[in-house]
Design a protein around this motif. Sequence first.
Motif, PDB file in Angstrom:
ATOM      1  N   MET A 262      26.815  46.529   7.960  1.00 53.42           N
ATOM      2  CA  MET A 262      26.396  45.820   6.772  1.00 53.42           C
ATOM      3  C   MET A 262      24.756  45.795   6.811  1.00 53.42           C
ATOM      4  SD  MET A 262      27.858  41.941   6.565  1.00 53.42           S
ATOM      5  CE  MET A 262      26.578  41.179   7.432  1.00 53.42           C
ATOM      6  N   SER A 263      24.140  45.875   5.642  1.00 51.36           N
ATOM      7  CA  SER A 263      22.859  46.113   5.489  1.00 51.36           C
ATOM      8  C   SER A 263      22.115  44.625   5.803  1.00 51.36           C
ATOM      9  CB  SER A 263      22.441  46.748   4.331  1.00 51.36           C
ATOM     10  OG  SER A 263      22.689  45.955   3.222  1.00 51.36           O
ATOM     11  N   ALA A 264      20.711  44.612   6.038  1.00 51.92           N
ATOM     12  CA  ALA A 264      20.303  43.543   6.264  1.00 51.92           C
ATOM     13  C   ALA A 264      19.856  42.876   4.772  1.00 51.92           C
ATOM     14  CB  ALA A 264      18.812  43.707   7.117  1.00 51.92           C
ATOM     15  N   PRO A 265      19.802  41.554   4.666  1.00 52.99           N
ATOM     16  CA  PRO A 265      19.790  40.795   3.550  1.00 52.99           C
ATOM     17  C   PRO A 265      18.151  41.332   3.024  1.00 52.99           C
ATOM     18  CG  PRO A 265      19.558  39.295   5.097  1.00 52.99           C
ATOM     19  CD  PRO A 265      20.174  40.418   5.905  1.00 52.99           C
ATOM     20  N   HIS A 266      18.029  41.382   2.046  1.00 53.69           N
ATOM     21  CA  HIS A 266      16.710  41.506   1.397  1.00 53.69           C
ATOM     22  C   HIS A 266      15.713  40.312   1.381  1.00 53.69           C
ATOM     23  CE1 HIS A 266      17.620  45.727   0.309  1.00 53.69           C
ATOM     24  NE2 HIS A 266      18.657  45.172  -0.597  1.00 53.69           N
ATOM     25  N   ILE A 267      14.683  40.146   1.935  1.00 57.84           N
ATOM     26  CA  ILE A 267      14.024  39.018   2.228  1.00 57.84           C
ATOM     27  C   ILE A 267      12.714  39.119   1.245  1.00 57.84           C
ATOM     28  CG2 ILE A 267      12.565  37.650   3.773  1.00 57.84           C
ATOM     29  CD1 ILE A 267      14.604  38.585   5.881  1.00 57.84           C
ATOM     30  N   THR A 268      12.463  38.051   0.494  1.00 60.36           N
ATOM     31  CA  THR A 268      11.276  38.223  -0.154  1.00 60.36           C
ATOM     32  C   THR A 268      10.158  37.318   0.768  1.00 60.36           C
ATOM     33  OG1 THR A 268      12.080  37.747  -2.442  1.00 60.36           O
ATOM     34  CG2 THR A 268      10.059  37.402  -1.949  1.00 60.36           C
ATOM     35  N   PRO A 269       8.859  38.088   0.919  1.00 60.97           N
ATOM     36  CA  PRO A 269       8.169  37.559   1.808  1.00 60.97           C
ATOM     37  C   PRO A 269       7.430  36.180   1.306  1.00 60.97           C
ATOM     38  CG  PRO A 269       7.714  39.767   1.541  1.00 60.97           C
ATOM     39  CD  PRO A 269       8.649  39.320   0.698  1.00 60.97           C
ATOM     40  N   SER A 270       7.118  35.277   2.279  1.00 57.24           N
ATOM     41  CA  SER A 270       6.188  34.203   1.577  1.00 57.24           C
ATOM     42  C   SER A 270       4.759  34.533   2.085  1.00 57.24           C
ATOM     43  CB  SER A 270       6.569  33.021   2.306  1.00 57.24           C
ATOM     44  OG  SER A 270       6.282  32.948   3.645  1.00 57.24           O
ATOM     45  N   PHE A 271       4.032  33.844   1.115  1.00 58.96           N
ATOM     46  CA  PHE A 271       2.598  34.242   1.398  1.00 58.96           C
ATOM     47  C   PHE A 271       1.806  32.796   1.071  1.00 58.96           C
ATOM     48  CE2 PHE A 271       3.627  34.996  -2.978  1.00 58.96           C
ATOM     49  CZ  PHE A 271       2.711  34.526  -3.667  1.00 58.96           C
ATOM     50  N   PRO A 272       0.754  32.502   1.705  1.00 56.78           N
ATOM     51  CA  PRO A 272      -0.044  31.275   1.583  1.00 56.78           C
ATOM     52  C   PRO A 272      -0.575  31.239  -0.115  1.00 56.78           C
ATOM     53  CG  PRO A 272      -1.187  32.754   2.808  1.00 56.78           C
ATOM     54  CD  PRO A 272      -0.187  33.420   2.375  1.00 56.78           C
ATOM     55  N   SER A 273      -0.429  30.202  -0.680  1.00 59.18           N
ATOM     56  CA  SER A 273      -0.900  29.924  -2.231  1.00 59.18           C
ATOM     57  C   SER A 273      -2.264  29.863  -2.291  1.00 59.18           C
ATOM     58  CB  SER A 273      -0.234  28.718  -2.498  1.00 59.18           C
ATOM     59  OG  SER A 273      -0.451  28.393  -4.065  1.00 59.18           O
ATOM     60  N   ARG A 274      -2.742  30.436  -3.498  1.00 61.29           N
ATOM     61  CA  ARG A 274      -4.118  30.469  -3.663  1.00 61.29           C
ATOM     62  C   ARG A 274      -4.621  28.999  -4.319  1.00 61.29           C
ATOM     63  NH1 ARG A 274      -7.467  34.328  -4.489  1.00 61.29           N
ATOM     64  NH2 ARG A 274      -8.893  32.904  -4.141  1.00 61.29           N
ATOM     65  N   LEU A 275      -3.502  28.481  -4.964  1.00 57.66           N
ATOM     66  CA  LEU A 275      -3.463  27.021  -5.195  1.00 57.66           C
ATOM     67  C   LEU A 275      -2.406  26.083  -4.810  1.00 57.66           C
ATOM     68  CD1 LEU A 275      -4.504  28.409  -9.066  1.00 57.66           C
ATOM     69  CD2 LEU A 275      -6.097  27.490  -7.320  1.00 57.66           C
ATOM     70  N   PRO A 276      -2.738  25.749  -3.706  1.00 62.03           N
ATOM     71  CA  PRO A 276      -1.626  25.054  -3.112  1.00 62.03           C
ATOM     72  C   PRO A 276      -1.371  23.680  -3.640  1.00 62.03           C
ATOM     73  CG  PRO A 276      -3.348  25.349  -1.524  1.00 62.03           C
ATOM     74  CD  PRO A 276      -3.653  25.977  -2.662  1.00 62.03           C
ATOM     75  N   HIS A 277      -2.461  22.981  -4.358  1.00 55.69           N
ATOM     76  CA  HIS A 277      -2.096  21.716  -5.168  1.00 55.69           C
ATOM     77  C   HIS A 277      -1.893  21.684  -6.531  1.00 55.69           C
ATOM     78  CE1 HIS A 277      -4.049  20.890  -1.164  1.00 55.69           C
ATOM     79  NE2 HIS A 277      -5.210  21.533  -1.631  1.00 55.69           N
ATOM     80  N   VAL A 278      -1.550  23.132  -7.054  1.00 57.26           N
ATOM     81  CA  VAL A 278      -1.472  23.098  -8.419  1.00 57.26           C
ATOM     82  C   VAL A 278      -0.039  23.383  -8.708  1.00 57.26           C
ATOM     83  CG1 VAL A 278      -1.861  24.643 -10.626  1.00 57.26           C
ATOM     84  CG2 VAL A 278      -3.911  23.935  -8.724  1.00 57.26           C
ATOM     85  N   GLY A 279       0.354  22.468  -9.936  1.00 59.81           N
ATOM     86  CA  GLY A 279       1.762  22.785 -10.425  1.00 59.81           C
ATOM     87  C   GLY A 279       1.777  23.406 -11.784  1.00 59.81           C
ATOM     88  N   THR A 280       2.523  22.997 -12.733  1.00 60.90           N
ATOM     89  CA  THR A 280       2.624  23.539 -13.915  1.00 60.90           C
ATOM     90  C   THR A 280       1.396  22.625 -14.886  1.00 60.90           C
ATOM     91  OG1 THR A 280       4.509  24.479 -13.914  1.00 60.90           O
ATOM     92  CG2 THR A 280       3.819  24.409 -16.127  1.00 60.90           C
ATOM     93  N   THR A 281       0.730  23.306 -15.614  1.00 61.17           N
ATOM     94  CA  THR A 281      -0.315  22.371 -16.323  1.00 61.17           C
ATOM     95  C   THR A 281       0.447  21.390 -17.550  1.00 61.17           C
ATOM     96  OG1 THR A 281      -1.749  22.571 -18.357  1.00 61.17           O
ATOM     97  CG2 THR A 281      -0.286  24.309 -18.164  1.00 61.17           C
ATOM     98  N   ILE A 282       0.149  20.391 -17.417  1.00 59.69           N
ATOM     99  CA  ILE A 282       0.492  19.151 -17.971  1.00 59.69           C
ATOM    100  C   ILE A 282       0.928  19.380 -19.476  1.00 59.69           C
ATOM    101  CG2 ILE A 282      -1.742  18.048 -18.583  1.00 59.69           C
ATOM    102  CD1 ILE A 282       1.304  15.965 -17.558  1.00 59.69           C
TER     103      ILE A 282
END
Length: 399
Positions: free
Chosen positions: A1-21
């Motif tokens: 069985m092959s290992a699951p493909h993992i999407t690496p996480s990375f630190p956000s450049r804009l951690p406090h930002v969501g989608t513009t209002i």
Amino acid sequence: MSAPHITPSFPSRLPHVGTTIFTVMSALAAKHQAINLGQGFPDFPCDRELISTVNEAMLNNHNQYPPMIGVADLRHGIGQKIQKLYGHHYDPESEITVTAGGTQGILTTILACVSPGDEVVIIEPAYDSYRPSIELAGGKTIAVALEAVRDANGQVTTYNIPWDALAKAIHSKTRLLIINTPHNPTGMVWQKEDLDRLADLLKNTSTLIVSDEVYEHMVFDGAKHHSVASHPALAARSFLISSFGKTYHVTGWKVGYVAAPASMTAEFRKVHQFNVFAVNTPMQYGLASYLSEASHYLNLPAFYQAKRDFFRAGLEKTQFKMLPTPGTYFQCVDYSALGIPEAKLPEAEFCKWLTTEVGVAAIPVSAFYEQATESGVIRFCFAKQEQTLASALQRLQTL
Ligand code: GLN
């Protein structure tokens, strides 16, 4: 069985930002089939002639890369227009750059001149792209608050520039000050004396200015727009930002420009070339030929003033309290005195409720602050056909 493909996480450049209002409220309005007076854009068509000039450019094979700095005819047209309106000569070759709208012009400017640790002063309420743009550059945002002047009933009658706070905020490490006139969302318009005072405040500093003037042609009641380009001392240290989307009712085309002294423009272009490289060619040709007819923008104050007055007359028949609107195509209203339980909701919640339950979308003014300041005020856009405004008013008049 092959290992699951993992999407690496990375630190956000804009951690406090969501989608513009603006995107959030437009999506909510669409989902609930509400009348969208939120995000600022016209619901009426642009001039057919402008579409023809763009079509013609495409048919004439203007479909490959334009010069990185923008199509020459358009840059020359912009230069002539600024000279005529504000009396300052920008060299189209070395001082004017066509951008993919005002927001890209602002981000690119900030990336070009703000280094990590540099301070940038903004005046809140402020357009929501300023802060994240500064953060991406590693800069530090220093926000000062626009001063609301109130009458005996606590109603805002006008706004003052917070000169004392600005004088305290600006010092040798201040790289940039961002100003915006006519101002989104309050509609406040800078006066000539304000520009003089700003020049005085900055004269012994090396602080640059970003002057966001995308609503330059929406100033009402016979008043004038005072551009930094009309003030030589300010023009010498300013990036002037404007937008064809606002002026010609084509916000979806995303074409604007940045004008600044040659040394500042040279740095701007270093970033611009690797940011968007260039802006779409046929629209630049189309805009260039359309721009030469001054009536296309000289008619705008009267055109939008009629819409403002129509909308305000309708709001008179509601319980909303109107704030002044000397410029822009936005009308702010205070809902806190509406005799309904929802009048107690925070602005963002009130806007959601208004969209889903009343069928009119608006923008919470708290979205223009870092620390959501709740003052019970929301923003409507009146760049709409009279029929759209009338339908929205009918719904608002039920509250
Ligand atoms: N400037 C527009 C506004 O204030 C929004 C622009 C955008 O959504 N990017 O509504």
